[in-house]
Design a protein around this motif. Structure first.
Motif, PDB file in Angstrom:
ATOM      1  N   VAL A   1     -13.643  -3.733 -23.872  1.00 54.90           N
ATOM      2  CA  VAL A   1     -12.580  -2.755 -24.086  1.00 54.90           C
ATOM      3  C   VAL A   1     -12.742  -1.553 -23.170  1.00 54.90           C
ATOM      4  O   VAL A   1     -13.800  -0.920 -23.130  1.00 54.90           O
ATOM      5  CB  VAL A   1     -12.552  -2.305 -25.562  1.00 54.90           C
TER       6      VAL A   1
ATOM      7  N   PRO B   1      -7.775  -3.821 -22.292  1.00 55.96           N
ATOM      8  CA  PRO B   1      -8.890  -4.684 -21.887  1.00 55.96           C
ATOM      9  C   PRO B   1      -9.344  -4.376 -20.458  1.00 55.96           C
ATOM     10  O   PRO B   1      -8.553  -3.925 -19.612  1.00 55.96           O
ATOM     11  CB  PRO B   1      -8.286  -6.079 -21.969  1.00 55.96           C
TER      12      PRO B   1
ATOM     13  N   PHE C   1      -9.780 -12.843 -26.764  1.00 52.54           N
ATOM     14  CA  PHE C   1     -10.131 -11.427 -26.683  1.00 52.54           C
ATOM     15  C   PHE C   1     -10.024 -10.771 -28.060  1.00 52.54           C
ATOM     16  O   PHE C   1     -10.942 -10.071 -28.515  1.00 52.54           O
ATOM     17  CB  PHE C   1      -9.183 -10.744 -25.680  1.00 52.54           C
TER      18      PHE C   1
END
Length: 629
Positions: free
Chosen positions: A530, A554, A569
């Motif tokens: 992140v 991201p 993710f």
């Protein structure tokens, strides 16, 4: 500011004075304080004296009953066993002594006298009740932690409060051991949980407490994970040293810390809310006169006792009012409805998701709830449609209350009949006696007029004295005139009914628990996946609660395209959050994968803009949140 006032007077209620208890909370509760002729009754305004118990509470009266096993604690046994616990804590091998009142220092915790702390880490059960009252009787300081907290969250509580005693379950012990490992070595040595014999276990699956008339044999000490632990029943010896609760004089009850609750703040770290003996016991007087509970109530102990809602409205009032409370360790709809039916419950204390169950679930039709006179809903806002549907469907009045840990619980409640309540849907009602509330301008802090909005400020004998070892948060919330600045935005109508319209503080209310977005944002940004994150909320109408929703940037820009990469993710972040936080903090509102988080020039997240930020939404839990944005 909002609308032009229709009535030209200040938004502050007129204080109705109530008696104040200046003694140990245990002594007050077990004195049958609400009988006619008692000191509390004599000090009560004449117009309220009609509300009194018919006589002292009988020794054999059932006060707490286990909803699963049927084990029961009578009034007399609860009191005598609590005194055994107090004797063991103060006069037994632990040799814990209340701090001298001379320790009071206005520069530290605003003068609060915090004695050695006993921490309970238990669900609602008979053991919780007797231990809590035992600590109150001892003059030591009580605190409790949510059993679902993670080791890092527990470590924060241990660091701030440094408990002298821990009481947990076999399932909870590993979390304390993991939390202990996170502490600095000097603090580990000071607390000494591994070797001091100050860690006690309650094995709820095999504990027959309440099923026997007397104290039960206790298993020997055992070593678990390298820690010496004892069965909690060693605190209930057959022949304890005689013990009398300490008597407080003068202002001592207003300084001595009885209880510490844990409340989240905008910083993301829990704050320890210190409530004194004066605050805890005096708040019960307000509940007695204004919450319409009377003699011989039958309650269901669903709200967690470690939360102010369950503590102030169920646990404390049960022996004080002579009510019989059937405990339930966790919410299961069928079990809850069966207990309410079989015990012929008269009043229910619920969170919004239970109100939704009453309003909509077909399961309710199979149970007889005709004994229930009313419900008190707390912990989070509840929609007017749910209140209306519950009344139409079951004839049960659902009353909203407004209260906080910092105010020892409820400060007001709305209506005693549907005719009164219906026009006030959306309001939390009028203010209880003993409490002052004013609405102040967010811009200049001056009291606004009726129908104008501003920050809600509360002052009473029940207000917390300080946040534990947190002078910055204390100075932000408690002023020199005794007002607690709640961070909630509201208004009074011309009849003195309070409406909550917004929150200044960026706190989410997830099923009654406070969740700081900053806490989740910090955790998300700690993931190597992140680049940036912001957290807002989404309201789930069927569950009647907010859920956290995360907006994440991201590092891998391919994730922005969606598809399997986005799913992978999001689920990686799900596992990341689950490892760090209790379940009520999980991102059940989904992850929105975005190119950027909206921020001010100074870098502050513009949280009000998050919900309009476009991105790819991924739900990571089976049930998708279908709600109004």
């Amino acid at each position: 500011m909002s609308t032009i006032p229709s009535v030209n007077f200040l938004a502050q209620n007129k204080l109705v004075p109530l008696p104040v208890n200046q003694n140990n909370t245990f002594e007050f509760i077990f004195s049958s304080p609400f009988t006619k002729g008692s000191p509390t009754w004599k000090a009560t305004p004449k117009e309220l004296q009609h509300h009194a118990l018919p006589g002292p509470i009988p020794e054999e009266k059932p006060i707490f009953r286990d909803g699963i096993t049927g084990a029961t604690l009578s009034y007399g046994r609860l009191r005598s066993d609590a005194l055994k616990v107090a004797s063991s804590l103060v006069l037994g091998p632990l040799d814990l002594k209340p701090a001298p009142v001379t320790d009071s220092n206005p520069a530290v915790n605003r003068g609060a006298v915090v004695s050695p702390i006993v921490l309970l880490h238990l669900p609602n059960c008979l053991q919780f009740a007797v231990l809590a009252f035992g600590v109150l009787a001892s003059g030591l300081t009580f605190t409790a932690a949510n059993p679902v907290l993670t080791p890092s969250e527990i470590a924060h509580i241990l660091t701030l409060s440094q408990p002298s005693v821990l009481v947990t379950t076999p399932a909870g012990l590993p979390n304390f051991q993991a939390a202990f490992a996170l502490l600095p070595a000097p603090l580990q040595q000071k607390l000494g949980y591994a070797t001091k014999g100050n860690v006690f276990l309650v094995d709820l699956e095999h504990d027959d407490y309440g099923a026997s008339a007397g104290s039960l044999a206790t298993p020997p000490d055992v070593a678990v994970g390298g820690w010496k632990v004892q069965n909690w029943k060693v605190l209930l010896p057959a022949k304890p040293a005689p013990f009398s609760p300490p008597k407080y004089v003068g202002s001592e009850a207003a300084l001595r810390a009885a209880v510490i609750f844990w409340s989240s703040g905008t910083s993301g770290k829990s704050k320890g809310v210190i409530l004194t003996h004066k605050a805890c016991s005096s708040a019960i007087i307000s509940v007695w006169h204004y919450a319409t509970l009377g003699a011989d109530e039958r309650l269901v102990g669903l709200p967690p006792f470690y939360h102010i809602f369950g503590w102030a409205n169920v646990l404390m009032v049960s022996p004080a009012f002579g009510a019989t409370t059937t405990t339930i360790p966790k919410f299961d709809p069928q079990t809850y409805l069966r207990i309410a039916q079989d015990t012929r419950a008269t009043h229910l204390h619920i969170a919004p998701p239970v109100a939704v169950l009453f309003a909509k679930s077909p399961l309710v039709k199979g149970f007889d709830l005709s004994s229930v006179k009313a419900c008190t809903s707390g912990g989070a806002p509840l929609g007017a449609s749910v209140i209306s549907e519950t009344y139409k469907r079951l004839g049960i009045l659902v009353r909203m209350g407004y209260g906080l840990s910092e105010t020892s619980g409820v400060t007001g409640q709305v209506a005693n009949s549907w005719a009164e309540l219906e026009p006030l849907l959306g309001s939390t009602g009028s203010v209880f006696g003993g409490t002052e509330i004013k609405i102040v301008s967010i811009e200049d802090g001056k009291t606004v007029q009726v129908e104008q909005t501003g920050e809600i400020c509360i002052r009473s004998n029940y207000t917390a004295i300080s946040y534990l070892n947190n002078p910055e948060a204390t100075s932000e919330s408690f002023d020199d005139e005794g007002w607690f600045h709640t961070g909630d935005v509201g208004k009074f109508d011309a009849k003195g009914n309070l409406y909550i319209v917004d929150r200044l503080k960026e706190i989410l209310k997830i099923k009654g628990f406070q969740v700081a977005p900053a806490d989740l944002e910090d955790a998300l940004c700690g993931s190597p996946l992140v680049q940036d994150a912001g957290v807002s909320s989404i309201y789930h109408e069927e569950h009647a609660t907010e859920y956290p929703r995360a907006y994440v940037v991201p590092f891998d820009k391919e994730v922005l395209k969606g598809g399997p990469a986005a799913e992978e993710f999001a689920h990686a972040l799900r596992k990341h959050i689950e490892a760090k936080h209790a379940p009520y903090k999980w991102i059940r509102g989904g992850f929105v994968i975005v190119e950027a988080v909206p921020k001010s020039p100074a870098g502050k997240i513009l949280r009000r803009l998050l919900k309009d930020t476009k991105g790819h939404l991924v739900h990571v839990y089976e049930e998708k949140i279908r709600a109004k944005l």
